[in-house]
Design a protein around this motif. Sequence first.
Motif, PDB file in Angstrom:
ATOM      1  N   ILE A  31      -8.156  -4.509  -2.972  1.00 36.97           N
ATOM      2  CA  ILE A  31      -9.354  -5.187  -2.482  1.00 36.97           C
ATOM      3  C   ILE A  31     -10.212  -4.177  -1.721  1.00 36.97           C
ATOM      4  O   ILE A  31      -9.692  -3.190  -1.189  1.00 36.97           O
ATOM      5  N   THR A  33     -12.066  -2.535   1.336  1.00 34.65           N
ATOM      6  CA  THR A  33     -11.727  -2.558   2.758  1.00 34.65           C
ATOM      7  C   THR A  33     -12.793  -3.269   3.583  1.00 34.65           C
ATOM      8  O   THR A  33     -12.488  -4.077   4.452  1.00 34.65           O
ATOM      9  N   ARG A  37     -16.680  -4.438   8.891  1.00 40.04           N
ATOM     10  CA  ARG A  37     -16.447  -5.785   9.414  1.00 40.04           C
ATOM     11  C   ARG A  37     -15.432  -5.762  10.552  1.00 40.04           C
ATOM     12  O   ARG A  37     -14.668  -4.805  10.696  1.00 40.04           O
ATOM     13  N   VAL A  42     -10.907  -8.310   8.341  1.00 34.04           N
ATOM     14  CA  VAL A  42     -10.211  -7.485   7.347  1.00 34.04           C
ATOM     15  C   VAL A  42      -8.761  -7.959   7.208  1.00 34.04           C
ATOM     16  O   VAL A  42      -8.220  -8.051   6.104  1.00 34.04           O
ATOM     17  N   GLN A  44      -7.569 -10.934   7.546  1.00 35.77           N
ATOM     18  CA  GLN A  44      -7.499 -12.161   6.751  1.00 35.77           C
ATOM     19  C   GLN A  44      -7.555 -11.855   5.260  1.00 35.77           C
ATOM     20  O   GLN A  44      -6.885 -12.503   4.449  1.00 35.77           O
ATOM     21  N   ASP A  45      -8.339 -10.852   4.885  1.00 35.93           N
ATOM     22  CA  ASP A  45      -8.389 -10.435   3.476  1.00 35.93           C
ATOM     23  C   ASP A  45      -7.041  -9.866   3.032  1.00 35.93           C
ATOM     24  O   ASP A  45      -6.587 -10.120   1.910  1.00 35.93           O
ATOM     25  N   GLN A  48      -4.595 -12.753   2.592  1.00 36.57           N
ATOM     26  CA  GLN A  48      -4.889 -13.510   1.377  1.00 36.57           C
ATOM     27  C   GLN A  48      -4.455 -12.733   0.134  1.00 36.57           C
ATOM     28  O   GLN A  48      -3.886 -13.307  -0.812  1.00 36.57           O
ATOM     29  N   SER A  49      -4.705 -11.430   0.143  1.00 38.52           N
ATOM     30  CA  SER A  49      -4.317 -10.596  -0.985  1.00 38.52           C
ATOM     31  C   SER A  49      -2.807 -10.585  -1.178  1.00 38.52           C
ATOM     32  O   SER A  49      -2.303 -10.682  -2.304  1.00 38.52           O
TER      33      SER A  49
END
Length: 315
Positions: A31, A33, A37, A42, A44-45, A48-49
């Motif tokens: 994903i 980076t 942000r 970051v 949370q991404d 989720q990934s």
Amino acid sequence: MAYYIGVDVGGTNIKSGIIDDSGNIINESSIPTGADRPQDVVLQDILQSVRELIASSKIDIHEIKSAGVGTPGMIDYDTGSVIYNNNLGWKNFHIAEKMTQALGISTTLENDADAAALGEVIAGSAKGAKSAMIVTLGTGVGVGIVIDNKIFRGSEFGHMVILKNGRPCKCGRKGCWESYASATGLIVSTFEEVNANPESILAKTAELEGKITGRTVFDAADRGCEVAKKVIDDYITNLSCGLSNLINGMNPEIISLGGGVANQGEKLLVPLREKVMSEIYEGLRHKASKIVACTLGYKAGLIGAAMASKNALNN
């Protein structure tokens, strides 16, 4: 079967992988980076990934024993937090603790260069070595040390001085190894010679390519440019100086070179080995470290981060 999560945090992309007990990558994802942000966004991404990766792999979460994150920056290993990372803007980021709480999987944190070093020892160029150093020639010079499949933390060999009062280094000293042996150092040397020799093949190559990279000087040398060949020879001399110091001081079984410059392969390694052999302590020459190129690329970080978390479970 036991599985482990490996996460490799880069400035552009964050890669995640599921690794089996032997260090094989079962599944992986990547994903952006989005380093501009907030750090918790970051995170949370990343979460989720990892969740999507587990779901797509059809592996029961109870089979995943631990997770490891490899990241650049200054790390507090006791708390599993990034104290500070300038490029990502992370500060006092308790990423390991937050991932443990969110996923219910014990998570550890490692320096990205150290994680990559362990990955190369587990499954790459240094596989099976009792002692290894992985030297990454990138923006700086990173040195990861692995002894008996465990990371030796705290080395900053890129900042040993090889030329007193030499080039300024971002660390505040002058003449550091990484100021000359990093890809950045090679680019600086190339830029200097392009300006000094505007009619050279090197200058014309740089103009044709549109910018100077770590590869520019090698491309020009392939076209017969003597100026470029001199830059490369000086670069190899500086690189060999640092490597000779490492061998004289620690003499690991193997030293693996990574990063873009190392992609030159034997074109770089053959003259480098010759220079190193001529410079190391004579008593070590019959058993000096083997010098090779890394083989795993970004996969080293995934495997190493995951296997470091495995080691943490067993300690």
